[in-house]
Enzyme design. Structure first.
Site, PDB file in Angstrom:
ATOM      1  N   ASN A  95       0.868  -1.172   0.000  1.00 53.91           N
ATOM      2  CA  ASN A  95       0.000   0.000   0.000  1.00 53.91           C
ATOM      3  C   ASN A  95       0.909   1.227   0.000  1.00 53.91           C
ATOM      4  O   ASN A  95       1.454   1.598   1.034  1.00 53.91           O
ATOM      5  CB  ASN A  95      -0.885  -0.043   1.257  1.00 53.91           C
ATOM      6  N   TRP A  96       1.087   1.802  -1.181  1.00 53.48           N
ATOM      7  CA  TRP A  96       2.040   2.917  -1.309  1.00 53.48           C
ATOM      8  C   TRP A  96       1.497   4.211  -0.714  1.00 53.48           C
ATOM      9  O   TRP A  96       2.217   5.203  -0.622  1.00 53.48           O
ATOM     10  CB  TRP A  96       2.405   3.128  -2.790  1.00 53.48           C
ATOM     11  N   LYS A  97       0.209   4.225  -0.366  1.00 50.87           N
ATOM     12  CA  LYS A  97      -0.439   5.421   0.192  1.00 50.87           C
ATOM     13  C   LYS A  97      -0.184   6.622  -0.733  1.00 50.87           C
ATOM     14  O   LYS A  97      -0.093   6.442  -1.951  1.00 50.87           O
ATOM     15  CB  LYS A  97       0.019   5.656   1.634  1.00 50.87           C
TER      16      LYS A  97
ATOM     17  N   HIS B  56      -9.618   1.022   4.649  1.00 50.61           N
ATOM     18  CA  HIS B  56      -8.379   1.222   5.409  1.00 50.61           C
ATOM     19  C   HIS B  56      -8.659   2.164   6.581  1.00 50.61           C
ATOM     20  O   HIS B  56      -9.473   3.098   6.460  1.00 50.61           O
ATOM     21  CB  HIS B  56      -7.297   1.806   4.487  1.00 50.61           C
TER      22      HIS B  56
ATOM     23  N   GLU C 266      -7.108   4.614   7.728  1.00 49.50           N
ATOM     24  CA  GLU C 266      -6.902   6.038   7.439  1.00 49.50           C
ATOM     25  C   GLU C 266      -8.129   6.623   6.742  1.00 49.50           C
ATOM     26  O   GLU C 266      -8.472   7.788   6.933  1.00 49.50           O
ATOM     27  CB  GLU C 266      -5.625   6.222   6.597  1.00 49.50           C
TER      28      GLU C 266
ATOM     29  N   GLU D 175      -5.525  -4.985  10.455  1.00 54.99           N
ATOM     30  CA  GLU D 175      -4.492  -3.980  10.698  1.00 54.99           C
ATOM     31  C   GLU D 175      -4.832  -3.231  11.991  1.00 54.99           C
ATOM     32  O   GLU D 175      -5.620  -2.257  11.956  1.00 54.99           O
ATOM     33  CB  GLU D 175      -4.447  -2.966   9.547  1.00 54.99           C
TER      34      GLU D 175
ATOM     35  N   GLY E 168       2.185   2.238  10.943  1.00 53.41           N
ATOM     36  CA  GLY E 168       3.151   3.328  10.833  1.00 53.41           C
ATOM     37  C   GLY E 168       3.802   3.708  12.154  1.00 53.41           C
ATOM     38  O   GLY E 168       4.463   4.735  12.249  1.00 53.41           O
TER      39      GLY E 168
ATOM     40  N   SER F  23       3.140  -2.109  10.577  1.00 56.35           N
ATOM     41  CA  SER F  23       4.583  -2.188  10.841  1.00 56.35           C
ATOM     42  C   SER F  23       5.158  -3.576  10.544  1.00 56.35           C
ATOM     43  O   SER F  23       6.090  -4.023  11.225  1.00 56.35           O
ATOM     44  CB  SER F  23       4.901  -1.748  12.279  1.00 56.35           C
TER      45      SER F  23
ATOM     46  N   GLY G  96       2.728  -1.145   4.381  1.00 58.98           N
ATOM     47  CA  GLY G  96       2.783   0.289   4.095  1.00 58.98           C
ATOM     48  C   GLY G  96       4.224   0.738   3.896  1.00 58.98           C
ATOM     49  O   GLY G  96       4.804   0.575   2.821  1.00 58.98           O
ATOM     50  N   GLY G  97       4.819   1.266   4.953  1.00 57.69           N
ATOM     51  CA  GLY G  97       6.164   1.849   4.867  1.00 57.69           C
ATOM     52  C   GLY G  97       7.182   0.957   4.175  1.00 57.69           C
ATOM     53  O   GLY G  97       7.920   1.410   3.286  1.00 57.69           O
TER      54      GLY G  97
HETATM   55  P1  PGA Z   1       2.635   0.249   7.785  1.00 58.52           P
HETATM   56  O1  PGA Z   1       1.195   0.483   7.106  1.00 58.52           O
HETATM   57  O2  PGA Z   1       3.183  -1.040   7.218  1.00 58.52           O
HETATM   58  O3  PGA Z   1       3.434   1.459   7.408  1.00 58.52           O
HETATM   59  O4  PGA Z   1       2.400   0.161   9.269  1.00 58.52           O
HETATM   60  C1  PGA Z   1       0.328  -0.593   6.827  1.00 58.52           C
HETATM   61  C2  PGA Z   1      -0.933  -0.076   6.212  1.00 58.52           C
HETATM   62  O5  PGA Z   1      -1.385   1.024   6.603  1.00 58.52           O
HETATM   63  O6  PGA Z   1      -1.529  -0.714   5.333  1.00 58.52           O
END
Ligand code: PGA
Length: 252
Positions: free
Chosen positions: A9-11, A98, A100, A169, A175, A213, A234-235
């Site tokens: 997930n490149w956001k 998600h 967010e 998640e 994050g 994470s 994500g990251g």
């Molecule tokens: P993260 O994000 O790996 O940076 O914690 C995961 C996500 O939000 O899908």
């Protein structure tokens, strides 16, 4: 379609050239050593989907995903992107719900039910996210919180279950560098599977991904758990080496 999936997930990261470079580096690493039995999904921002889908075209086991879609089919919804448009741009997966988006864009179960319907109509495979907050975990209501978030999925007709992917998640792990332990994640994944299986026979085979994470150091311990079928990353998905290493972290 594999039941093991690692999705990046490149956001809201990467401009056009950065996106093409990241995808290229990931493909080079995958070329160097194939990962049989694992679907690798890249979910860039909308504007890069066509280009990334073009790079992935004709490759086995790699797919483009979107990070969201509209709950509407088409029409006067300025700024929205429909599931059908994503499909025509080359997407095969779409991340829905998600945390967010639930937090920052107030997406609720009614809207997510419609987004799921749009995704299935367009023949996109939804990665439906759920996960409790830190307060809910500390207060002991984490199972109830996840159950409530899964209501749009629990109401789906059985025929859609073979295309559904769930991502657990925990919000406190996204994050933050704080990962759920393999035991904590396994406990919730088993709960989700049991909950969905209670009224749908097909639910037993649903891939349930862990996210929060997840990185190349902790993925192997997480993926060794019986109900963890991969990760939503994500990251660490923004670093080709880490991401591909995560995709190689399933027990052999
Ligand atoms: P993260 O994000 O790996 O940076 O914690 C995961 C996500 O939000 O899908």
């Amino acid at each position: 379609m594999n039941s093991k999936i690692v999705a990046g997930n490149w956001k809201m990261n990467c401009d056009r050239s950065e996106a093409a470079r990241l995808a290229g580096e990931i493909l080079d690493l995958l070329d160097a050593q194939d990962i049989p039995g694992v679907d690798v999904v890249l979910a860039p921002p909308y504007v890069h989907i066509s280009e990334i889908a073009g790079l992935l075209e004709g490759r086995r086991g790699t797919f483009t995903g979107a990070q969201n879609c509209s709950m509407h089919q088409k029409g006067a919804y300025t700024g929205e992107i429909s599931a059908q448009m994503l499909k025509s741009a080359g997407a095969r997966y779409v991340i829905l719900g998600h945390s967010e988006r639930r937090r920052d864009f107030h997406e609720n179960n009614g809207q997510l039910t419609q987004k799921l319907e749009r995704a299935f109509e367009a023949d996109l495979r939804p990665i439906f996210c759920c996960g409790e907050s830190l307060d809910e975990r500390d207060g002991g209501s984490h199972f109830d919180a996840v159950k409530t978030q899964l209501e749009p999925v629990a109401g789906l007709p059985a025929e859609f279950f073979s295309k559904l992917v769930i991502a657990y998640e925990p919000v406190w792990a996204i994050g933050t560098g704080r990962t759920a332990t393999p035991d904590q994640a396994q406990e919730m994944h088993a709960f989700i599977r049991k909950h969905l299986s209670s009224d749908k026979d097909h639910a037993a085979g649903i891939p349930i991904l862990y996210g929060g994470s997840c990185n190349d150091s902790n993925a192997a311990a997480l993926f060794a758990q019986p109900d963890i079928n991969g990760g939503l990353i994500g990251g660490a998905s923004l670093k080709a080496g880490s991401f591909v290493q995560i995709a190689r972290s399933f027990p052999s």
